[in-house]
Design a protein around this motif. Structure first.
Motif, PDB file in Angstrom:
ATOM      1  N   HIS B   6       0.955  -1.013  -0.188  1.00  0.00           N
ATOM      2  CA  HIS B   6       0.278   0.009   0.174  1.00  0.00           C
ATOM      3  C   HIS B   6       0.421   1.066   0.057  1.00  0.00           C
ATOM      4  N   ASN B   9       2.036   2.195  -3.346  1.00  0.00           N
ATOM      5  CA  ASN B   9       1.851   2.217  -4.254  1.00  0.00           C
ATOM      6  C   ASN B   9       0.999   4.020  -4.272  1.00  0.00           C
ATOM      7  N   GLY B  10       1.023   3.619  -2.582  1.00  0.00           N
ATOM      8  CA  GLY B  10       0.632   5.498  -1.946  1.00  0.00           C
ATOM      9  C   GLY B  10       1.781   6.300  -2.602  1.00  0.00           C
ATOM     10  N   GLY B  14       1.215   9.362  -5.258  1.00  0.00           N
ATOM     11  CA  GLY B  14       1.445  10.221  -5.092  1.00  0.00           C
ATOM     12  C   GLY B  14       2.783  11.157  -6.256  1.00  0.00           C
ATOM     13  N   GLY B 250      -0.587  11.008  -1.902  1.00  0.00           N
ATOM     14  CA  GLY B 250      -1.113   9.769  -2.142  1.00  0.00           C
ATOM     15  C   GLY B 250      -1.279   8.573  -1.478  1.00  0.00           C
ATOM     16  N   VAL B 251      -0.066   8.898  -0.326  1.00  0.00           N
ATOM     17  CA  VAL B 251       0.039   7.943   0.637  1.00  0.00           C
ATOM     18  C   VAL B 251      -0.986   7.838   1.380  1.00  0.00           C
ATOM     19  N   GLU B 253      -3.945   8.534   1.040  1.00  0.00           N
ATOM     20  CA  GLU B 253      -5.178   8.307   0.349  1.00  0.00           C
ATOM     21  C   GLU B 253      -5.249   6.992   0.107  1.00  0.00           C
ATOM     22  N   ILE B 254      -4.173   6.823  -0.547  1.00  0.00           N
ATOM     23  CA  ILE B 254      -4.503   5.022  -0.212  1.00  0.00           C
ATOM     24  C   ILE B 254      -4.339   4.095   0.969  1.00  0.00           C
ATOM     25  N   LEU B 255      -3.447   4.852   1.838  1.00  0.00           N
ATOM     26  CA  LEU B 255      -3.332   3.953   3.331  1.00  0.00           C
ATOM     27  C   LEU B 255      -4.740   4.127   3.705  1.00  0.00           C
TER      28      LEU B 255
END
Ligand code: ATP
Ligand code: MG
Lengths: 234, 293
Positions: B6, B9-10, B14, B250-251, B253-255
């Motif tokens: 994750h 991906n973040g 990001g 980004g981090v 959001e994904i987390l």
């Protein structure tokens, strides 16, 4: 070399310059003195193209500067040391000086001018890599003058270079202006410090609320009764 | 391991936000305006790549290159036609114009491509990397996106700090009039800023659509807004701020999608923005906006 004819400048509906005429000959130091709000800065900014005039002409070597794009004026040999210095605080001293040479292309010649500026202002050399925003007021004034010299100007417009400086620095700044002029650069000097300005100028103009009310030889103006009263505090 | 996936991906998402945010932040720094059409330039980039690759069968590299050229020209055209005449207009007029340009681009795309979303084929020919006996898998998109974005950010920083044009940009962003006195052509500098921001947005577009595949006329809006949030988050006008803001966003959001709620991911992003701005109104790296005396 520079001739201003019947210049009229407005801010909105307010007329700041009401038909001013004066001329600057090659090699001279011309002082433009006047109280707060007289219109001194407005005149210099109009010459540099930052403000558009409503009426009148600004002839430089026979060309009307108002027909020239503002960013092309410095390349014609007119440098401007603005009121309040306006150095680029996020750039180093060295980068500020390079900004002064922005329109020049020959690297060797720029390097040569840089050496001359460093000789004139050793302090700037010592602080070459310091951010300009962290310089003292006096150092910033030196930088603003050095930056203007980097364009190798024929004429330099100076807007209150002594503002906010200690008496010793004021002396130094006026000495520097004299020596810049000695090395062949014409100077149009705007000052509130009328005494000092008149002491180094060849001729002077006195500006009051947008009009030139007196003009003449600087030494004579220094002895003029109304100038003494209004501007020399005697 | 899941967490690491994750996180990567973040960071990947990001870093795409970061490079898109560069466009917002540079334009704001220099022209003191928010170019709300920036997100839609991303969408246009996506459709150019889609058309060249999936419809005409061109190779991915040339498709992205073509998208960069088209977006550069588009960014400069928008500036020239819509914003330049408003240079002295109140900022509200400029804002409304920007929103208008945004809808114009969306509607043009709608006319040409229809509302139905297209499936975007990845432009990245790199295989996924499997580590720790397959317990950690990193997609090819992530493998390319993170280093590429870092290179772009470092390159841009270098360009701005070390080139003459870059110095001119800093000068214009700090004091337009003083820059003119140095002989800087302000209009040209603004045009160059739009060009650079748009070219980078095209790369961001290729990376983002390669990872998320869905492409429709409104696809640029959400990432555009998030990149804008990233720019504000980091401190609008600041380039390092855009980078940090983008990656953080980004981090987060994904987390939040992974651990809190899939639906509320975006809401959490905006909530955090509001909190950050309440605590530090200028963003993480933003400096106080100097009022002219
Ligand atoms: N941007 C502006 N908008 C409206 N009025 C202005 C503006 N700038 C200057 N003025 C007005 O124009 C007049 C001349 O101002 P200017 O700055 O040229 O004076 P100055 O002689 O340089 O004064 P100082 O010695 O205080 O610097 C003043 O009355 C001032 O209030
Ligand atoms: Mg003044």
């Amino acid at each position: 070399m520079l001739e201003v004819k019947n210049l009229q400048v407005y801010y909105g509906v307010i007329q700041a310059i009401k038909g001013v005429s004066f001329r600057v000959e090659e090699g001279e130091i011309i002082a433009l003195i006047g109280a707060n709000g007289a219109g001194k800065t407005t005149i210099l900014q109009t010459i540099s193209g930052l403000i558009a005039a409503k009426q009148g002409e600004i002839l430089y070597g026979g060309v009307d500067l108002q027909k020239i794009h503002p960013h092309k004026i410095v390349a014609m040999g007119i440098a401007h040391v603005p009121e309040g210095r306006r150095v680029f605080s996020q750039l180093t001293v060295y980068e500020n000086l390079l900004m002064g040479a922005y329109t020049r292309t020959n690297k060797d010649e720029i390097e040569e001018t840089l050496e001359q500026v460093f000789t004139r202002f050793p302090r700037l050399k010592e602080r070459k890599n310091q951010m300009a925003g962290t310089l003292s007021g006096g150092e910033q004034q030196m930088l603003a003058m050095g930056r203007a010299l980097m364009s190798k100007p024929k004429i330099i417009l100076m807007d209150e270079p002594s503002m906010g400086l200690s008496p010793i620095l004021v002396e130094e700044v006026f000495d520097i202006i004299k020596s810049i002029n000695k090395s062949g650069t014409t100077v149009l000097l705007v000052e509130q410090n009328a005494k000092k300005a008149l002491s180094i100028a060849n001729r002077a103009y006195v500006l009051e609320t947008g009009n030139i009310v007196l003009e003449g030889d600087a030494k004579e103006l220094m002895n003029n009764e109304s100038v003494k009263k209004a501007y020399l505090g005697e | 391991m899941n967490f690491l996936t994750h996180l990567l991906n973040g960071i990947s998402l990001g870093s795409v936000y970061s490079i898109i945010a560069l466009g917002y932040t540079m334009v704001y720094g220099i022209a003191k305006m928010i170019n709300f059409a920036h997100g839609d330039v991303i969408m246009v980039g996506g459709f150019i790549i889609f058309t060249l690759m999936s419809t005409l069968g061109l190779n991915p590299f040339f498709s992205v290159l073509a998208a960069m050229i088209v977006c550069t020209l588009l960014g400069m055209t928008i500036e020239r036609i819509a914003y330049k005449p408003l240079r002295k207009a109140p900022s509200l007029a400029v804002l409304i114009t920007a929103i208008g340009v945004s809808y114009l681009l969306q509607n043009l795309a709608l006319l040409i491509y229809g509302a139905e979303s297209k499936s975007f084929t990845s432009v990245i020919p790199v295989k996924a990397l499997s580590l720790f006996d397959g317990r950690l898998s990193i997609s090819g998109e992530t493998l390319v996106t993170i280093p590429l974005c870092i290179v772009i950010m470092i390159g841009l920083n270098f360009f701005i700090k070390k080139s003459k044009t870059g110095r001119g940009m800093i000068a214009v962003s700090e004091d337009k009039e003083a820059a003119v006195l140095m002989g800087v052509n302000v209009n040209k500098t603004i045009a160059i800023t739009f060009a650079i921001g748009s070219a980078i947005a095209a790369i961001g577009s290729a990376l983002m659509f390669s990872a998320y595949h869905n492409l429709s006329p409104t696809s640029g809006a959400m990432p555009g807004i998030k990149a804008f949030v990233a720019a504000v988050f980091g401190g609008i006008g600041s380039i390092p701020g855009a980078m940090i803001g983008g990656i953080l966003l980004g981090v987060i959001e994904i987390l939040s999608r992974a651990y809190i709620s899939t639906q509320l991911g975006d809401a959490i992003v905006f909530l955090i923005l509001i909190v950050v701005l309440l605590v530090k109104p200028t963003g993480i790296l933003g400096r106080k906006i100097q009022e002219k005396v």
